[in-house]
Design a protein around this motif. Structure first.
Motif, PDB file in Angstrom:
ATOM      1  N   GLU A   1       5.986 101.436  41.211  1.00  0.00           N
ATOM      2  CA  GLU A   1       4.696 101.245  41.733  1.00  0.00           C
ATOM      3  C   GLU A   1       4.451  99.862  41.899  1.00  0.00           C
ATOM      4  O   GLU A   1       4.229  99.386  43.102  1.00  0.00           O
ATOM      5  CB  GLU A   1       3.512 101.804  41.116  1.00  0.00           C
ATOM      6  CG  GLU A   1       2.233 101.488  41.917  1.00  0.00           C
ATOM      7  CD  GLU A   1       0.890 102.134  40.986  1.00  0.00           C
ATOM      8  OE1 GLU A   1      -0.017 101.647  40.898  1.00  0.00           O
ATOM      9  OE2 GLU A   1       1.048 103.161  40.465  1.00  0.00           O
ATOM     10  N   LEU A   2       4.391  98.952  40.879  1.00  0.00           N
ATOM     11  CA  LEU A   2       4.608  97.577  41.107  1.00  0.00           C
ATOM     12  C   LEU A   2       5.546  96.788  41.930  1.00  0.00           C
ATOM     13  O   LEU A   2       5.286  96.177  42.614  1.00  0.00           O
ATOM     14  CB  LEU A   2       4.347  96.978  39.659  1.00  0.00           C
ATOM     15  CG  LEU A   2       3.284  97.201  38.868  1.00  0.00           C
ATOM     16  CD1 LEU A   2       3.635  96.700  37.469  1.00  0.00           C
ATOM     17  CD2 LEU A   2       2.046  97.088  39.312  1.00  0.00           C
ATOM     18  N   HIS A   3       6.957  97.458  41.955  1.00  0.00           N
ATOM     19  CA  HIS A   3       7.977  96.773  42.861  1.00  0.00           C
ATOM     20  C   HIS A   3       7.349  97.038  44.051  1.00  0.00           C
ATOM     21  O   HIS A   3       7.627  95.899  45.061  1.00  0.00           O
ATOM     22  CB  HIS A   3       9.037  97.879  42.546  1.00  0.00           C
ATOM     23  CG  HIS A   3      10.157  97.200  41.643  1.00  0.00           C
ATOM     24  ND1 HIS A   3      11.290  96.493  41.915  1.00  0.00           N
ATOM     25  CD2 HIS A   3      10.173  97.164  40.302  1.00  0.00           C
ATOM     26  CE1 HIS A   3      11.901  96.186  40.770  1.00  0.00           C
ATOM     27  NE2 HIS A   3      11.289  96.656  39.790  1.00  0.00           N
ATOM     28  N   GLU A   4       6.836  98.071  44.572  1.00  0.00           N
ATOM     29  CA  GLU A   4       6.511  98.411  45.899  1.00  0.00           C
ATOM     30  C   GLU A   4       5.183  97.456  46.306  1.00  0.00           C
ATOM     31  O   GLU A   4       5.197  96.801  47.252  1.00  0.00           O
ATOM     32  CB  GLU A   4       5.992  99.796  46.123  1.00  0.00           C
ATOM     33  CG  GLU A   4       5.560 100.226  47.595  1.00  0.00           C
ATOM     34  CD  GLU A   4       5.703 101.553  47.889  1.00  0.00           C
ATOM     35  OE1 GLU A   4       4.975 102.020  48.931  1.00  0.00           O
ATOM     36  OE2 GLU A   4       5.757 102.441  46.783  1.00  0.00           O
ATOM     37  N   ARG A   5       4.166  97.455  45.467  1.00  0.00           N
ATOM     38  CA  ARG A   5       3.006  96.709  45.639  1.00  0.00           C
ATOM     39  C   ARG A   5       3.382  94.955  45.752  1.00  0.00           C
ATOM     40  O   ARG A   5       2.615  94.612  46.707  1.00  0.00           O
ATOM     41  CB  ARG A   5       2.041  96.842  44.499  1.00  0.00           C
ATOM     42  CG  ARG A   5       0.762  95.956  44.527  1.00  0.00           C
ATOM     43  CD  ARG A   5       0.091  95.914  43.284  1.00  0.00           C
ATOM     44  NE  ARG A   5      -0.333  97.338  42.730  1.00  0.00           N
ATOM     45  CZ  ARG A   5      -1.039  97.601  41.539  1.00  0.00           C
ATOM     46  NH1 ARG A   5      -1.372  96.389  40.871  1.00  0.00           N
ATOM     47  NH2 ARG A   5      -1.242  98.631  41.011  1.00  0.00           N
ATOM     48  N   TYR A   6       4.196  94.627  45.125  1.00  0.00           N
ATOM     49  CA  TYR A   6       4.388  93.212  45.079  1.00  0.00           C
ATOM     50  C   TYR A   6       5.893  92.728  45.715  1.00  0.00           C
ATOM     51  O   TYR A   6       6.133  91.894  46.113  1.00  0.00           O
ATOM     52  CB  TYR A   6       4.551  92.485  43.845  1.00  0.00           C
ATOM     53  CG  TYR A   6       3.376  92.611  43.038  1.00  0.00           C
ATOM     54  CD1 TYR A   6       2.140  92.002  43.572  1.00  0.00           C
ATOM     55  CD2 TYR A   6       2.974  93.507  41.892  1.00  0.00           C
ATOM     56  CE1 TYR A   6       0.959  91.921  42.911  1.00  0.00           C
ATOM     57  CE2 TYR A   6       1.974  93.538  41.143  1.00  0.00           C
ATOM     58  CZ  TYR A   6       0.780  92.951  41.669  1.00  0.00           C
ATOM     59  OH  TYR A   6      -0.316  92.929  41.121  1.00  0.00           O
ATOM     60  N   GLY A   7       6.181  93.951  46.683  1.00  0.00           N
ATOM     61  CA  GLY A   7       7.261  93.670  47.621  1.00  0.00           C
ATOM     62  C   GLY A   7       8.687  93.024  47.023  1.00  0.00           C
ATOM     63  O   GLY A   7       9.283  92.057  47.477  1.00  0.00           O
ATOM     64  N   VAL A   8       9.233  93.570  45.984  1.00  0.00           N
ATOM     65  CA  VAL A   8      10.321  93.212  45.186  1.00  0.00           C
ATOM     66  C   VAL A   8      11.547  93.504  46.024  1.00  0.00           C
ATOM     67  O   VAL A   8      11.754  94.545  46.759  1.00  0.00           O
ATOM     68  CB  VAL A   8      10.382  93.732  43.766  1.00  0.00           C
ATOM     69  CG1 VAL A   8      11.629  93.411  43.060  1.00  0.00           C
ATOM     70  CG2 VAL A   8       9.421  93.383  43.038  1.00  0.00           C
ATOM     71  N   GLN A   9      12.513  92.481  46.256  1.00  0.00           N
ATOM     72  CA  GLN A   9      13.663  92.462  46.909  1.00  0.00           C
ATOM     73  C   GLN A   9      14.661  91.881  46.068  1.00  0.00           C
ATOM     74  O   GLN A   9      14.557  90.683  45.344  1.00  0.00           O
ATOM     75  CB  GLN A   9      13.744  91.754  48.422  1.00  0.00           C
ATOM     76  CG  GLN A   9      12.506  92.239  49.414  1.00  0.00           C
ATOM     77  CD  GLN A   9      12.941  91.757  50.658  1.00  0.00           C
ATOM     78  OE1 GLN A   9      13.858  91.795  51.341  1.00  0.00           O
ATOM     79  NE2 GLN A   9      11.716  91.171  51.048  1.00  0.00           N
ATOM     80  N   VAL A  10      15.818  92.741  45.918  1.00  0.00           N
ATOM     81  CA  VAL A  10      16.870  92.309  45.279  1.00  0.00           C
ATOM     82  C   VAL A  10      18.155  92.048  46.258  1.00  0.00           C
ATOM     83  O   VAL A  10      18.557  92.681  46.999  1.00  0.00           O
ATOM     84  CB  VAL A  10      17.301  93.212  44.135  1.00  0.00           C
ATOM     85  CG1 VAL A  10      18.487  92.778  43.179  1.00  0.00           C
ATOM     86  CG2 VAL A  10      16.210  93.311  43.095  1.00  0.00           C
ATOM     87  N   PHE A  11      18.789  90.620  46.162  1.00  0.00           N
ATOM     88  CA  PHE A  11      20.101  90.413  46.929  1.00  0.00           C
ATOM     89  C   PHE A  11      21.175  90.479  45.953  1.00  0.00           C
ATOM     90  O   PHE A  11      21.456  89.953  44.953  1.00  0.00           O
ATOM     91  CB  PHE A  11      19.898  89.180  47.339  1.00  0.00           C
ATOM     92  CG  PHE A  11      18.384  88.945  48.064  1.00  0.00           C
ATOM     93  CD1 PHE A  11      18.196  89.553  49.366  1.00  0.00           C
ATOM     94  CD2 PHE A  11      17.292  88.186  47.397  1.00  0.00           C
ATOM     95  CE1 PHE A  11      16.777  89.240  50.160  1.00  0.00           C
ATOM     96  CE2 PHE A  11      16.166  87.851  48.175  1.00  0.00           C
ATOM     97  CZ  PHE A  11      15.862  88.652  49.284  1.00  0.00           C
ATOM     98  N   ASP A  12      22.097  91.335  46.658  1.00  0.00           N
ATOM     99  CA  ASP A  12      23.521  91.773  46.002  1.00  0.00           C
ATOM    100  C   ASP A  12      24.411  90.606  46.164  1.00  0.00           C
ATOM    101  O   ASP A  12      25.696  90.944  45.995  1.00  0.00           O
ATOM    102  CB  ASP A  12      23.903  93.128  46.368  1.00  0.00           C
ATOM    103  CG  ASP A  12      22.756  93.982  45.651  1.00  0.00           C
ATOM    104  OD1 ASP A  12      22.297  93.767  44.573  1.00  0.00           O
ATOM    105  OD2 ASP A  12      22.794  95.075  46.458  1.00  0.00           O
TER     106      ASP A  12
END
Length: 667
Positions: free
Chosen positions: A278-289
């Motif tokens: 839920e927090l990932h979505e709320r704060y727009g987390v993006q991980v770059f591979d």
């Protein structure tokens, strides 16, 4: 407080003067340094900071004054540092910056902890259905209760005592009173024989494991008496005072322990599978591979970089670092940093900064930061205006050197050697040929010597005193005298030694005598500097600062309150004579000051003199006190004792021991 340089309190008090126009120190205020007031509450807090095993000496009156003196010294140095503008010094600013970073770090950690406690742990409830299911599934395994009996006993050792006990119990006398009167078990006798709880496993207090006796006691009715029974302690009569039958702990009694077992898994599941996504979505987390990307993840406008990961790895203890210094380990660290950041954002968004736990943690961190700032200021002032201003004089260096040329700085005759070792035969001939041709000895040693420890040092064997064995040679060989007598530069050998066929070169030598002053000057300065600095601080810096900042001490704040009364004050003074005689003297004097008409004033003055004489060996001050007894209280029963003390208190006790026949010398 190890290493603290202090000034005697008496000297401090002589220099005190009230600042013109300043108000007197009030109740609970113990000192003033300029405009800074030190309160008794602060002094007590300072006392509590001392480790318990070091605190006792500071809990006395004199100890508290000494502790106050340390605080005054610290405040003087701090005030002087601020007035010198050291708050803008680069070293001080660096320490302050680190302290401020620590406060912010504490704030973030505390907010995250508070958020996790309030919105994760406390938010997760264990369903009643799970509690009931766990209880039923583990009813016998975890919640079965053994039968127990509360038991009292009477322990006896003689037939007569056994018979008397039986008679008194049969007559209806209470078990408790018989136990108090007749039991020989000192631990339980005065409690009416109560010894505790007996369980089905056979464990019996004070007796140990005895399954047969435990079964007998558990089978007895409540209030029943069992005995006489023999055990390892002796003969007992037992009384069962209470019985708890075998059964099960109730669900309500077991609920708290069941929830403590089930809740961690539920909390972890909620945290990982509900909250974090839920927090990932709320704060727009993006991980770059991307393999070479410098930015590995973003959380809103915040970025986590490759440098952040490497910094995190460096912060891991070296013995754990290897597990994270891999591709998989870095991924774990990245996830951890993302999780940490989104929890910080969530905590901040919910105003967790105002949580009582967070506030308390931040206050402690800010207090520590303030202490760090003050310590940095004091240290910088000390280095610049004390250490640097107190050089060791040439006269002191010369005097110290002259006093120690025969011990610390004396050196025996020494010679330094290099060696080349080889084996007989062609190798020996090769080395000899090279040396005969003038090849450098150190080069031959490093290339051809078979003795690895010295070959690695170009043949250097080190310094050897003339009366010592030669290293690696198995003692002191016959040719040692010739070696030590040879001039520098001489090559001798080959001789057979414990390391092979060996050549020696004398590379240096010193005669017996004192080491040159130039060689030891730095060590002399290092030895003398602390004393010079301490004397300068005590005799110059502190007196000047105390005058500049107009130090005052409220002596009245350390005295017993008026409410304790004369008898209590006299008792307090007497109790203090052995442990803190200086304070006892002050209290006896205070007794006379406060209660001049009290009939025990003569006793107070006499005991003041006695303490000065017998505890402090201050005979001149003691005589003044004893004369006060004779002159101010001529009708006192203590006058004769005071006069005797005036004449005899400083004489050896042997003078007052009568001679025995064995001690008489026959001429």
């Amino acid at each position: 407080m190890p290493g603290k340089i202090s000034i005697p309190l008496a000297a401090l008090l002589l220099l005190l003067s009230a600042a013109c126009g300043t108000r007197p120190l009030g109740e609970g205020e113990v000192a003033r340094i300029g405009s800074r007031i030190i309160t008794m509450e602060e002094l007590e807090r300072e006392l509590q900071r001392i480790p318990p095993y070091q605190r006792a000496p500071f809990e006395t009156l004199q100890g508290r004054k000494q502790l106050l003196n340390h605080m005054i010294e610290r405040e003087l140095l701090l005030a002087a540092a601020i007035d010198e503008g050291l708050e803008n010094d680069s070293a001080v600013l660096a320490q302050i910056a680190l302290a401020e970073e620590m406060v912010e770090s504490v704030r973030q950690r505390a907010m995250t902890q508070a958020f996790y406690q309030r919105h994760v742990i406390e938010a997760v409830q264990v369903p009643d259905s799970m509690v009931i299911a766990y209880y039923n599934d583990n009813l016998d395994a975890r919640f079965r209760r053994q039968a127990t009996a509360q038991v009292a006993h009477i322990l006896l050792s003689t037939p007569r005592a056994i018979e008397e006990t039986r008679t008194r119990l049969d007559s209806g006398e209470s078990f408790d009173s018989v136990a108090v009167a007749l039991s020989e078990h000192a631990v339980t006798r005065n409690q009416g024989g109560r010894m505790g709880m007996v369980e089905q496993n056979g464990n019996i207090p004070y007796i140990g494991t005895d399954a047969a006796l435990a079964a007998l006691l558990l089978a007895a009715p409540e209030g029943g008496i069992v005995g006489p029974v023999e055990t390892s302690l002796g003969t007992h009569f037992f009384r069962v005072t209470g019985i708890e039958p075998e059964g099960h702990t109730s669900l309500e009694d077991a609920r708290a322990s069941i929830e403590s077992v089930l809740k961690p898994a539920l909390v972890n599941e909620f945290f990982k599978n509900t909250l974090i996504p839920e927090l990932h979505e709320r704060y727009g987390v993006q991980v770059f591979d991307e393999p070479n990307a410098e930015i590995l993840a973003t959380i809103g406008e915040y970025s986590i970089t490759r440098v952040d990961i490497e910094t995190a790895i460096e912060a891991i203890p070296y013995y754990q670092r290897e597990a994270y210094d891999t591709v998989e380990g870095r991924q774990i660290l990245l996830g951890s940093l993302i999780e940490q950041k989104i929890l910080e954002l969530a905590a901040d968004g919910l105003g967790m900064e105002q949580d009582s736990f967070v506030v308390a943690q931040v206050e402690m961190a800010m207090e520590q930061a303030q202490m760090t700032r003050n310590s940095a200021l004091i240290q910088e002032y000390y280095n610049r205006f004390v250490v640097a201003a107190a050089p060791v004089s040439e006269e002191a260096i010369q005097e110290y050197y002259a006093a120690h040329t025969g011990d610390i700085y004396h050196q025996s005759a020494q010679t330094r050697f290099s060696v080349v070792a080889t084996v007989r035969g062609e190798q020996q001939e090769l080395v000899q040929g090279l040396l005969d041709q003038g090849a450098p000895f150190d080069s031959v040693a490093s290339t051809h010597s078979i003795h690895e420890p010295t070959a690695a040092m170009n043949g250097d064997l080190g310094w050897v005193t003339s009366d010592s064995p030669l290293p690696y040679m198995g003692g002191r060989p016959e040719f040692a005298d010739e070696l030590f007598a040879a001039p520098v530069g001489t090559v001798l050998g080959p001789w057979p030694t414990g390391i092979g066929i060996t050549w020696f070169k004398v590379t240096d030598s010193v005669e017996e005598g004192a080491r040159p002053l130039a060689e030891v000057r730095a060590s002399i300065e290092a030895a003398l500097k602390p004393g010079v600095v301490n004397n300068y601080l005590r005799n110059t810096v502190f007196p000047a600062l105390m005058e500049e900042y107009e130090v005052e001490i409220n002596e009245e704040a350390f005295l017993p309150a008026l409410s304790i009364g004369p008898d209590s004050l006299m008792t307090l003074a007497q109790e203090t004579m052995g442990t803190d005689p200086e304070t006892a003297v002050r209290y006896f004097a205070l007794f006379v000051e406060r209660y001049p008409d009290n009939p025990r004033c003569d006793q107070a003055v006499f005991l003041k003199g006695f303490t000065l004489s017998e505890k402090l060996r201050n005979y001149d001050a003691a005589r003044v006190a004893f004369r006060e007894v004779t002159e101010s209280y001529p009708e006192s029963d203590l006058v004769d004792d005071a006069e005797w003390m005036i004449e005899n208190m400083d004489k050896p006790i042997d003078m007052f021991i009568p001679a025995t026949e064995d001690s008489v010398t026959i001429q």
